[in-house]
Structure formats: structure tokens, C-alpha cells
Design a protein around this motif. Structure first.
Motif, PDB file in Angstrom:
ATOM      1  N   PHE A  39      21.835  45.968  25.513  1.00 11.88           N
ATOM      2  CA  PHE A  39      22.435  44.688  25.896  1.00 11.88           C
ATOM      3  C   PHE A  39      21.873  44.268  27.245  1.00 11.88           C
ATOM      4  N   ASP A  40      21.424  43.036  27.316  1.00 17.39           N
ATOM      5  CA  ASP A  40      20.900  42.479  28.559  1.00 17.39           C
ATOM      6  C   ASP A  40      21.996  41.627  29.203  1.00 17.39           C
ATOM      7  N   PRO A  41      22.495  41.999  30.391  1.00 16.02           N
ATOM      8  CA  PRO A  41      23.576  41.236  31.017  1.00 16.02           C
ATOM      9  C   PRO A  41      23.207  39.800  31.343  1.00 16.02           C
ATOM     10  N   VAL A  42      21.917  39.479  31.386  1.00 13.32           N
ATOM     11  CA  VAL A  42      21.488  38.104  31.619  1.00 13.32           C
ATOM     12  C   VAL A  42      21.956  37.207  30.473  1.00 13.32           C
ATOM     13  N   ASP A  43      22.064  37.773  29.261  1.00  7.24           N
ATOM     14  CA  ASP A  43      22.530  37.002  28.105  1.00  7.24           C
ATOM     15  C   ASP A  43      23.963  36.518  28.282  1.00  7.24           C
ATOM     16  N   ALA A  44      24.737  37.226  29.058  1.00  8.85           N
ATOM     17  CA  ALA A  44      26.138  36.861  29.253  1.00  8.85           C
ATOM     18  C   ALA A  44      26.404  36.289  30.632  1.00  8.85           C
ATOM     19  N   GLU A  45      25.366  36.182  31.440  1.00  7.86           N
ATOM     20  CA  GLU A  45      25.522  35.701  32.809  1.00  7.86           C
ATOM     21  C   GLU A  45      26.577  36.511  33.548  1.00  7.86           C
ATOM     22  N   GLY A  46      26.536  37.825  33.354  1.00 11.06           N
ATOM     23  CA  GLY A  46      27.487  38.713  34.003  1.00 11.06           C
ATOM     24  C   GLY A  46      26.790  39.969  34.466  1.00 11.06           C
ATOM     25  N   SER A  47      27.580  40.898  34.937  1.00  9.42           N
ATOM     26  CA  SER A  47      27.013  42.172  35.382  1.00  9.42           C
ATOM     27  C   SER A  47      27.739  43.307  34.677  1.00  9.42           C
ATOM     28  N   LEU A  48      27.043  44.415  34.535  1.00  8.66           N
ATOM     29  CA  LEU A  48      27.605  45.572  33.857  1.00  8.66           C
ATOM     30  C   LEU A  48      28.511  46.342  34.799  1.00  8.66           C
ATOM     31  N   GLY A  49      29.488  47.020  34.219  1.00  2.00           N
ATOM     32  CA  GLY A  49      30.369  47.871  34.995  1.00  2.00           C
ATOM     33  C   GLY A  49      29.646  49.116  35.456  1.00  2.00           C
ATOM     34  N   SER A  50      30.204  49.818  36.425  1.00  2.00           N
ATOM     35  CA  SER A  50      29.534  51.002  36.970  1.00  2.00           C
ATOM     36  C   SER A  50      29.478  52.139  35.957  1.00  2.00           C
ATOM     37  N   ARG A  51      30.436  52.199  35.031  1.00  2.00           N
ATOM     38  CA  ARG A  51      30.420  53.232  33.998  1.00  2.00           C
ATOM     39  C   ARG A  51      30.178  52.656  32.622  1.00  2.00           C
ATOM     40  N   ALA A  52      30.922  51.609  32.283  1.00  2.00           N
ATOM     41  CA  ALA A  52      30.807  50.996  30.953  1.00  2.00           C
ATOM     42  C   ALA A  52      31.248  49.546  31.025  1.00  2.00           C
ATOM     43  N   THR A  53      30.836  48.809  30.003  1.00  2.00           N
ATOM     44  CA  THR A  53      31.207  47.396  29.891  1.00  2.00           C
ATOM     45  C   THR A  53      31.650  47.126  28.466  1.00  2.00           C
ATOM     46  N   LEU A  54      32.741  46.408  28.322  1.00  2.00           N
ATOM     47  CA  LEU A  54      33.232  45.958  27.027  1.00  2.00           C
ATOM     48  C   LEU A  54      32.695  44.546  26.811  1.00  2.00           C
ATOM     49  N   VAL A  55      31.769  44.396  25.881  1.00  2.00           N
ATOM     50  CA  VAL A  55      31.154  43.105  25.614  1.00  2.00           C
ATOM     51  C   VAL A  55      31.748  42.558  24.325  1.00  2.00           C
ATOM     52  N   GLN A  56      32.419  41.427  24.428  1.00  2.00           N
ATOM     53  CA  GLN A  56      33.058  40.792  23.276  1.00  2.00           C
ATOM     54  C   GLN A  56      32.260  39.564  22.873  1.00  2.00           C
ATOM     55  N   PHE A  57      31.863  39.519  21.611  1.00  2.00           N
ATOM     56  CA  PHE A  57      31.208  38.351  21.047  1.00  2.00           C
ATOM     57  C   PHE A  57      32.253  37.567  20.273  1.00  2.00           C
TER      58      PHE A  57
END
Length: 136
Positions: A39-57
Motif C-alpha cells: 500500500f502506498d500512503p500517497v494514494d490516500a494522502e495520509g501517513s502510515l502508523g508507526s506499527r500498523a495502519t488500518l486502511v478502509q476502502f
């Protein structure tokens, strides 16, 4: 075609539809592997968490997306090392083919490097979500 044969064919089609529906219902919300997706965080205009990120489509017309948004937001707010990002596929339909999204809501658990570690189609079961986060 005789009426009896037509009735048998109609009954078989109904049974097939029920079996497919039950199979899809049982698979909904269960954890699947992330495969080799990144997953590229640029696609969501956000940043990843330090351990994990919950990405909801999600999409604007998704009926179950607000429920998932509330659940993922509460999970992410309870821990400092988690982030929650929501991607609206209504405005970014190109991402559905890139990440192989066939239904909304779909949730990815992404590690700090962007690798998709788990994926949930539909509303994630809370226990499966907790187990997947423990594995990151």
C-alpha cells in the motif's frame, strides 16, 4: 420442454444460488492474506502508523462503511502505534483495480513498511481483526 423438466431446472438454479449466497456470506468479514500487495500512503494522502495502519476502502453509497469506519477509528484511537486511513473509491476508482478491491467495505492491515499483512472483505469480525493486529 416439459413442465417437469422446467421445474427441475428452476429448482437446481435456486439451489445453486442459495449455495453461492451462503458461501459468500460465510466468507464475509473473515481474514485473508494480503498476498504480495504493498500500500502506498500517497494514494490516500495520509501517513502510515508507526506499527500498523488500518486502511478502509469505501464508497459514498456503501451502507456498511460507516459502521466499519466507527469500529476502525475506535481501534486506532485506543493505541498510539496504529493509524486509520479511509480511501473513498468513488473519487479514486483507479485504486480498486490496483489493490484488487471487488466490494466495499474492504479493510487492509498494513505494516509500517506498507506491506499488506491482512485483508478483510465486508465488516471485519472484531476477534479476527485483533488477531491480525497481534501478528503485525
Amino acid at each position: 420442454m416439459s413442465p417437469a423438466l422446467a421445474l427441475v431446472i428452476a429448482g437446481a438454479l435456486i439451489m445453486l444460488a442459495v449455495i453461492v449466497g451462503v458461501a459468500l456470506r460465510l466468507a464475509d468479514g473473515h481474514r485473508r492474506g494480503g498476498g504480495h500487495l504493498r500500500f502506498d500512503p500517497v494514494d490516500a494522502e495520509g501517513s502510515l502508523g508507526s506499527r500498523a495502519t488500518l486502511v478502509q476502502f469505501s464508497t459514498e453509497m456503501c451502507a456498511r462503511c460507516p459502521q466499519v469506519r466507527r469500529m476502525l477509528s475506535s481501534v486506532a484511537s485506543a493505541r498510539d502505534d496504529l493509524a486509520h486511513i479511509e480511501v473513498d473509491l468513488t473519487h479514486r476508482p483507479d485504486l480498486s483495480s490496483r489493490y484488487r478491491i471487488l466490494q466495499t467495505p474492504t479493510t487492509f492491515i498494513v505494516d509500517a513498511t506498507g506491506a499488506v499483512r491482512a485483508r478483510f472483505n465486508g465488516v471485519p469480525h472484531p476477534n479476527a481483526l485483533t488477531e491480525a493486529l497481534a501478528g503485525v
